[in-house]
Design an enzyme around this catalytic site. Structure first.
Site, PDB file in Angstrom:
ATOM      1  N   HIS A 490       0.925  -1.093   0.086  1.00  0.00           N
ATOM      2  CA  HIS A 490       0.107  -0.120   0.080  1.00  0.00           C
ATOM      3  C   HIS A 490       0.775   1.309   0.038  1.00  0.00           C
ATOM      4  O   HIS A 490       0.458   2.091   0.762  1.00  0.00           O
ATOM      5  CB  HIS A 490      -1.098  -0.006   1.246  1.00  0.00           C
ATOM      6  CG  HIS A 490      -2.028  -1.135   1.033  1.00  0.00           C
ATOM      7  ND1 HIS A 490      -2.925  -1.486   2.367  1.00  0.00           N
ATOM      8  CD2 HIS A 490      -2.440  -1.903   0.087  1.00  0.00           C
ATOM      9  CE1 HIS A 490      -3.548  -2.408   1.832  1.00  0.00           C
ATOM     10  NE2 HIS A 490      -3.379  -2.665   0.527  1.00  0.00           N
TER      11      HIS A 490
HETATM   12  C1  LIG Z   1       0.528  -7.285  -5.123  1.00  0.00           C
HETATM   13  C2  LIG Z   1      -0.319  -6.188  -4.712  1.00  0.00           C
HETATM   14  C3  LIG Z   1      -1.529  -6.397  -4.004  1.00  0.00           C
HETATM   15  C4  LIG Z   1      -2.393  -5.437  -3.688  1.00  0.00           C
HETATM   16  N1  LIG Z   1      -3.589  -6.016  -3.069  1.00  0.00           N
HETATM   17  C5  LIG Z   1      -4.624  -4.740  -2.772  1.00  0.00           C
HETATM   18  C6  LIG Z   1      -5.882  -5.091  -2.512  1.00  0.00           C
HETATM   19  O1  LIG Z   1      -6.337  -6.534  -2.419  1.00  0.00           O
HETATM   20  N2  LIG Z   1      -6.752  -4.339  -2.569  1.00  0.00           N
HETATM   21  C7  LIG Z   1      -6.400  -2.949  -2.512  1.00  0.00           C
HETATM   22  O2  LIG Z   1      -7.335  -2.048  -2.446  1.00  0.00           O
HETATM   23  N3  LIG Z   1      -5.169  -2.575  -2.855  1.00  0.00           N
HETATM   24  C8  LIG Z   1      -4.035  -3.508  -3.167  1.00  0.00           C
HETATM   25  N4  LIG Z   1      -3.215  -3.026  -3.490  1.00  0.00           N
HETATM   26  C9  LIG Z   1      -2.662  -1.895  -3.627  1.00  0.00           C
HETATM   27  C10 LIG Z   1      -3.452  -1.042  -4.805  1.00  0.00           C
HETATM   28  O3  LIG Z   1      -3.603  -2.091  -5.901  1.00  0.00           O
HETATM   29  C11 LIG Z   1      -2.519   0.217  -5.194  1.00  0.00           C
HETATM   30  O4  LIG Z   1      -2.502   1.047  -4.041  1.00  0.00           O
HETATM   31  C12 LIG Z   1      -3.123   0.952  -6.340  1.00  0.00           C
HETATM   32  O5  LIG Z   1      -3.171  -0.021  -7.358  1.00  0.00           O
HETATM   33  C13 LIG Z   1      -1.998   1.890  -6.905  1.00  0.00           C
HETATM   34  O6  LIG Z   1      -2.561   2.654  -8.006  1.00  0.00           O
HETATM   35  P1  LIG Z   1      -1.440   3.637  -8.802  1.00  0.00           P
HETATM   36  O7  LIG Z   1      -2.373   4.191  -9.861  1.00  0.00           O
HETATM   37  O8  LIG Z   1      -1.252   4.618  -7.798  1.00  0.00           O
HETATM   38  O9  LIG Z   1      -0.378   2.790  -9.378  1.00  0.00           O
HETATM   39  P2  LIG Z   1      -0.267   1.612 -10.169  1.00  0.00           P
HETATM   40  O10 LIG Z   1      -1.749   0.898 -10.303  1.00  0.00           O
HETATM   41  O11 LIG Z   1       0.981   0.869  -9.728  1.00  0.00           O
HETATM   42  O12 LIG Z   1       0.087   2.194 -11.430  1.00  0.00           O
HETATM   43  C14 LIG Z   1       0.958   2.666 -12.132  1.00  0.00           C
HETATM   44  C15 LIG Z   1       1.373   2.549 -13.612  1.00  0.00           C
HETATM   45  O13 LIG Z   1       2.174   3.296 -14.043  1.00  0.00           O
HETATM   46  C16 LIG Z   1       3.179   2.448 -14.946  1.00  0.00           C
HETATM   47  N5  LIG Z   1       4.428   3.382 -14.783  1.00  0.00           N
HETATM   48  C17 LIG Z   1       5.397   3.412 -13.772  1.00  0.00           C
HETATM   49  N6  LIG Z   1       6.568   4.261 -14.309  1.00  0.00           N
HETATM   50  C18 LIG Z   1       6.204   4.642 -15.613  1.00  0.00           C
HETATM   51  C19 LIG Z   1       6.979   5.188 -16.718  1.00  0.00           C
HETATM   52  N7  LIG Z   1       7.989   5.839 -16.325  1.00  0.00           N
HETATM   53  N8  LIG Z   1       6.323   5.361 -17.932  1.00  0.00           N
HETATM   54  C20 LIG Z   1       5.254   4.639 -18.174  1.00  0.00           C
HETATM   55  N9  LIG Z   1       4.465   3.934 -17.205  1.00  0.00           N
HETATM   56  C21 LIG Z   1       4.809   3.779 -15.906  1.00  0.00           C
HETATM   57  C22 LIG Z   1       3.226   1.038 -13.990  1.00  0.00           C
HETATM   58  O14 LIG Z   1       3.685   0.202 -14.770  1.00  0.00           O
HETATM   59  C23 LIG Z   1       1.953   0.948 -13.737  1.00  0.00           C
HETATM   60  O15 LIG Z   1       1.071   0.348 -14.794  1.00  0.00           O
HETATM   61  C24 LIG Z   1      -2.071  -4.101  -3.981  1.00  0.00           C
HETATM   62  C25 LIG Z   1      -0.917  -3.681  -4.651  1.00  0.00           C
HETATM   63  C26 LIG Z   1      -0.161  -4.756  -5.088  1.00  0.00           C
HETATM   64  C27 LIG Z   1       1.068  -4.456  -5.812  1.00  0.00           C
END
Ligand SMILES: Cc1cc2nc3c(=O)[nH]c(=O)nc-3n(C[C@H](O)[C@H](O)[C@H](O)COP(=O)(O)OP(=O)(O)OC[C@H]3O[C@@H](n4cnc5c(N)ncnc54)[C@H](O)[C@@H]3O)c2cc1C
Length: 556
Positions: A490
């Site tokens: 998280h």
């Molecule tokens: C294994 C795991 C289990 C989890 N379980 C849960 C759960 O059960 N329930 C829940 O609510 N939350 C859960 N979480 C947490 C939740 O999924 C995350 O907090 C949330 O998805 C974060 O969203 P985000 O958009 O901030 O980042 P992300 O969803 O990580 O998205 C970031 C994206 O940006 C891309 N990216 C990064 N750098 C670059 C770049 N330089 N150029 C182009 N693209 C790039 C990445 O590849 C990725 O696709 C879990 C997370 C993980 C990893």
């Protein structure tokens, strides 16, 4: 594999991706197709008036295990779909370090996560507003949770229907889960069928971002249905390695695609949605961050913003494995060919059975000790155990309880180690670095032990695989916590929203001190919410899209 997914999930289709951009300039360029980025791409392209580009460093989500809920166990550490960041040795964990997953695929972490759907507590968001973040109180954000949602139980004051994100109760009526819920009630943690309703406290089956046995990542929920939009381009395997500035205005993004370096411009704005590690990392290598750190790594400073990468938060969790007296666990289903065949058939014909289970079946939220006024502890119950090897289920009946403290005080950091985005940043969580964090967890584990030892759970409780929280001293418990705990995945708060000098974005998510650039993902949380972070991140992106369009209209 792509074909397999299409046939298997009839009508699901694929996101239409381009192998290159068709233009050199778009109205909006969204960086990162994760939980937040897919939402932004959908909403910003909805009017048809804006040209929108979504750049994702990972690939397409064709692997079938990205779509079957229990596939979580198979994909969440697979390098093909994950960044797998190494972390620094942790002082309070005896110098242990770890490798942490973050999704690197369409849908980002929402494509590899445990699917648990939790929003946090009213007070979390009211706390954000009290820090000066106008428009982020609970009553302000609830409409965006509802807007995103297609709730299987129907609409009410707290839930919406007709939104892109399917939310349902994946699993019901499992004897071990029912016994846990009954034992919790006996221990004073009453049954609560909606953790995302008026109160969070209680125990129940979780709701999840799945429906009819299928995962709803944000790629599935927000991108696939709009794949026909001519004004939205999605490019995968495109890793942005620098933002380009003219003075302090963001004018371009440089990215690597197919061995080539390319650039793209945004007429209106860039929206950084690369996640709690990717977003501060990219800002720092682009010259936005603490000036001393940037200079130490030969990055020309565009704007000295000391808070970039600071304030990292996560929920530190600890797993306690137990034997089950009854053969009702996933371990049992997986133990024989007949069991595996049954699982396959249950899924194929009814989209049910263990393959449709999410990482955790049941949850509980409670207060660690008297005097605490809202839950500061969350427990997950997993219907499997992996006490011997992290990658393999035990060969006997087993289950696991996972416990974390909901509002940790410990904060860490993300710092560049090189001017190149290709080098991983230095990730330091500083887990358990305050007395409150250590004590809260130990007290919470004691209460979990109390639940597990209630008579309602006796038909299933077959003894501990590590330690039994009821039978050790506080010192032994803390030693176990230090030795065996780890990330809840998280990570957040690294581009914290706020009004103080260390805030990175303002309440409209604009990067402070520069123009043409916002951040909208888990990194902008001012403080970690009391629960899992996927739904809150989706809410942030829903609200960000509205703010971006609103600001564009005002400027026009
Ligand atoms: C294994 C795991 C289990 C989890 N379980 C849960 C759960 O059960 N329930 C829940 O609510 N939350 C859960 N979480 C947490 C939740 O999924 C995350 O907090 C949330 O998805 C974060 O969203 P985000 O958009 O901030 O980042 P992300 O969803 O990580 O998205 C970031 C994206 O940006 C891309 N990216 C990064 N750098 C670059 C770049 N330089 N150029 C182009 N693209 C790039 C990445 O590849 C990725 O696709 C879990 C997370 C993980 C990893």
């Amino acid at each position: 594999m792509g074909r397999t997914v299409n046939i298997f999930f009839e009508g699901a289709g694929e996101v239409r991706v381009a192998d290159k951009t068709t233009r050199s300039e778009y109205d909006y360029v969204v960086i990162g197709a994760g939980s937040a980025g897919c939402v932004l791409a959908n909403r910003l392209s909805a009017s048809g008036k804006n040209q929108v580009l979504l750049l994702e460093a990972g690939g397409q989500d064709r692997n079938i295990w990205l779509h079957i809920p229990i596939g979580y166990a198979k994909v969440h550490m697979r390098p093909q779909f994950n960044w797998l960041y190494p972390t620094q040795p942790e002082a309070e964990l005896g110098g242990r370090s770890a490798t942490i997953p973050r999704g690197k695929v369409l849908g980002g972490s929402s494509a590899v996560n445990g699917l648990v759907y939790i929003r946090g507590q009213r007070e979390d968001y009211d706390g954000w507003r009290q820090l000066g973040n106008v428009g982020w109180g609970y009553d302000d954000v609830l409409p965006y949770f509802r807007k995103s949602e297609d709730q299987s139980r129907g609409a009410n004051e707290f839930h919406g229907v007709g939104g892109p994100l399917r939310v349902s109760t994946a699993q019901h009526d499992h004897p071990l889960c029912d016994a846990f819920i009954a034992a919790a009630a006996r221990a004073g943690v009453m049954q609560n069928d909606d953790f995302n309703g008026p109160v969070q406290e209680g125990a129940s089956y979780y709701q999840s971002t799945s429906s009819n046995g299928r995962r709803y990542s944000t790629a599935t929920a927000y991108l696939k249905p709009v794949r026909g939009r001519a004004n939205l381009e999605v490019v995968v395997d495109a890793c942005v390695d620098r933002l380009l500035f003219e003075g302090r205005r963001a004018i371009g993004a440089r990215y690597r695609l197919g061995g080539e370096t390319r650039e793209v411009k945004a007429r209106r704005e860039f929206i950084l949605a690369a996640g709690a590690i990717g977003s501060p990392h990219l800002l720092q290598v682009s010259g936005i961050g603490p000036a001393t750190l940037l200079r130490a790594h030969h990055v020309p400073v565009v704007h000295d913003l000391p808070g970039v990468g600071r304030s990292l938060q996560d929920h530190y969790n600890v797993h306690f494995g137990f034997r089950s007296k009854q053969r009702v666990t996933v371990n049992d289903a997986m133990a024989s060919n007949a069991g595996r065949l049954k699982m396959g058939l249950q899924y194929l014909f009814a989209r049910g059975g263990p393959l449709s289970y999410t990482a955790a079946s049941v949850g509980a939220f409670f207060c660690s000790r008297p005097g605490v006024t809202r839950p500061d502890i969350q427990v997950h119950l997993n219907l499997f155990s992996r006490s011997q090897k992290i990658t393999e289920l035990d060969g006997f009946s087993g289950f696991t309880t996972v416990i974390c403290q909901l509002r940790p005080e410990s904060r860490g950091s993300i710092e560049i180690t090189s001017p190149s985005f290709a080098q991983f940043p230095r990730i330091q969580f500083n887990y358990l670095s305050t007395e409150t964090d250590r004590t809260t967890l130990v007290r919470g584990i004691r209460k979990l032990g109390d639940i597990l030892h209630q008579p309602e759970f006796a038909p299933f409780f077959g003894g501990e695989l590590g330690i039994d929280p009821q039978r050790v001293s506080d010192e032994e418990l803390l030693a176990f916590v230090r030795a065996r705990g780890g990330t809840s995945q998280h990570a957040s708060c690294t581009c914290r929203m706020g009004t103080d000098d260390n805030a990175v974005v303002d309440a409209r998510l604009r990067v402070r001190g520069v123009q043409g650039l916002r951040v909208a993902d888990a990194s902008v949380m001012p403080a970690l919410v009391s629960g899992n972070t996927n739904a809150p991140t989706i809410m942030i992106a829903e609200k960000a899209s509205d703010m971006i369009e609103g600001d564009a209209k005002r400027r026009a």
